[in-house]
Design an enzyme around this catalytic site. Sequence first.
Site, PDB file in Angstrom:
ATOM      1  N   LEU A 102      24.696  58.226  23.175  1.00  0.00           N
ATOM      2  CA  LEU A 102      23.661  57.414  23.827  1.00  0.00           C
ATOM      3  C   LEU A 102      22.687  57.001  22.735  1.00  0.00           C
ATOM      4  CD1 LEU A 102      22.166  57.044  26.857  1.00  0.00           C
ATOM      5  CD2 LEU A 102      20.704  58.767  25.846  1.00  0.00           C
TER       6      LEU A 102
ATOM      7  N   HIS B 121      30.405  61.438  16.083  1.00  0.00           N
ATOM      8  CA  HIS B 121      29.005  61.642  16.475  1.00  0.00           C
ATOM      9  C   HIS B 121      28.738  63.102  16.846  1.00  0.00           C
ATOM     10  CE1 HIS B 121      29.177  57.304  16.728  1.00  0.00           C
ATOM     11  NE2 HIS B 121      27.868  57.261  16.877  1.00  0.00           N
TER      12      HIS B 121
ATOM     13  N   PHE C 227      29.303  62.915  24.139  1.00  0.00           N
ATOM     14  CA  PHE C 227      28.426  61.961  24.827  1.00  0.00           C
ATOM     15  C   PHE C 227      27.560  61.249  23.793  1.00  0.00           C
ATOM     16  CE2 PHE C 227      24.162  61.278  26.752  1.00  0.00           C
ATOM     17  CZ  PHE C 227      24.522  60.337  27.713  1.00  0.00           C
TER      18      PHE C 227
ATOM     19  N   GLN D 298      19.033  62.622  12.912  1.00  0.00           N
ATOM     20  CA  GLN D 298      17.872  63.523  13.018  1.00  0.00           C
ATOM     21  C   GLN D 298      16.642  62.746  13.496  1.00  0.00           C
ATOM     22  OE1 GLN D 298      17.505  66.898  12.250  1.00  0.00           O
ATOM     23  NE2 GLN D 298      15.311  66.881  12.617  1.00  0.00           N
ATOM     24  N   ARG D 299      16.439  61.589  12.885  1.00  0.00           N
ATOM     25  CA  ARG D 299      15.266  60.769  13.233  1.00  0.00           C
ATOM     26  C   ARG D 299      15.363  60.296  14.687  1.00  0.00           C
ATOM     27  NH1 ARG D 299      15.818  56.076  10.278  1.00  0.00           N
ATOM     28  NH2 ARG D 299      16.122  57.392   8.464  1.00  0.00           N
TER      29      ARG D 299
ATOM     30  N   ALA E  14      19.858  57.303  21.373  1.00  0.00           N
ATOM     31  CA  ALA E  14      18.813  58.286  21.672  1.00  0.00           C
ATOM     32  C   ALA E  14      17.415  57.730  21.446  1.00  0.00           C
ATOM     33  CB  ALA E  14      19.022  59.538  20.813  1.00  0.00           C
TER      34      ALA E  14
HETATM   35  N1  GUN Z   1      22.288  58.574  19.544  1.00  0.00           N
HETATM   36  C1  GUN Z   1      21.658  58.291  18.395  1.00  0.00           C
HETATM   37  N2  GUN Z   1      22.142  59.017  17.420  1.00  0.00           N
HETATM   38  C2  GUN Z   1      23.100  59.791  17.979  1.00  0.00           C
HETATM   39  C3  GUN Z   1      23.943  60.767  17.472  1.00  0.00           C
HETATM   40  O1  GUN Z   1      23.935  61.070  16.287  1.00  0.00           O
HETATM   41  N3  GUN Z   1      24.779  61.390  18.362  1.00  0.00           N
HETATM   42  C4  GUN Z   1      24.825  61.065  19.675  1.00  0.00           C
HETATM   43  N4  GUN Z   1      25.650  61.741  20.477  1.00  0.00           N
HETATM   44  N5  GUN Z   1      24.057  60.127  20.178  1.00  0.00           N
HETATM   45  C5  GUN Z   1      23.206  59.515  19.315  1.00  0.00           C
END
Ligand code: GUN
Length: 173
Positions: free
Chosen positions: A121, A67, A119, A85-86, A123
């Site tokens: 999460l 990630h 980290f 990205q989204r 997002a």
């Molecule tokens: N949460 C949703 N997508 C990602 C990602 O690509 N990297 C991390 N660190 N958290 C995320």
Amino acid sequence: MDIEKVNSMDFGEFVDVFGNVIERCPLIAAAVWSQRPFSNLEDLEKHFFAFIDALPQSGQEGILRCHPDLAGRELQRGTLTAESQREQRSAGLTSLGADERLRLAELNAQYRARFGFPFVLAARLSDPAAVRRELARRLHRPPAQELRTALGEVKKIGHLRLADLLGAHSARR
Ligand code: GUN
């Protein structure tokens, strides 16, 4: 896309479509393909998650290391996957001020130094203030507990990505 369509996919198509359900881990989709047919979205998801759960700790940490950082260098360079990205955009992480970006970069670096993985999460379910708060909070947890939490976030991300692909509404947070 319905589950019959998923079950009719050949290996190449399946990995093309589902290869990034778990960020940059197409191997998982490649393994899940062998377990078709799937009865529904939940069943398909169960196979992705069972693969993750069956890995040794080194493999689980490997998944986390695939990630990118949230609001990190890859976002600046434009080299994120389309999904990441989204998700980072919907969390407001693509339009941070310089100070906020720097603060997150510092926290990300501290987290990585402590746990040895980035980290993670879900997002899309968050916003910049919550990301910062969660990072600061999780930074002080025992490593074994943090590994479990981070893998739970990987599963939330995977759940949302699968629901997008199958056109399902997601109630899980
Ligand atoms: N949460 C949703 N997508 C990602 C990602 O690509 N990297 C991390 N660190 N958290 C995320």
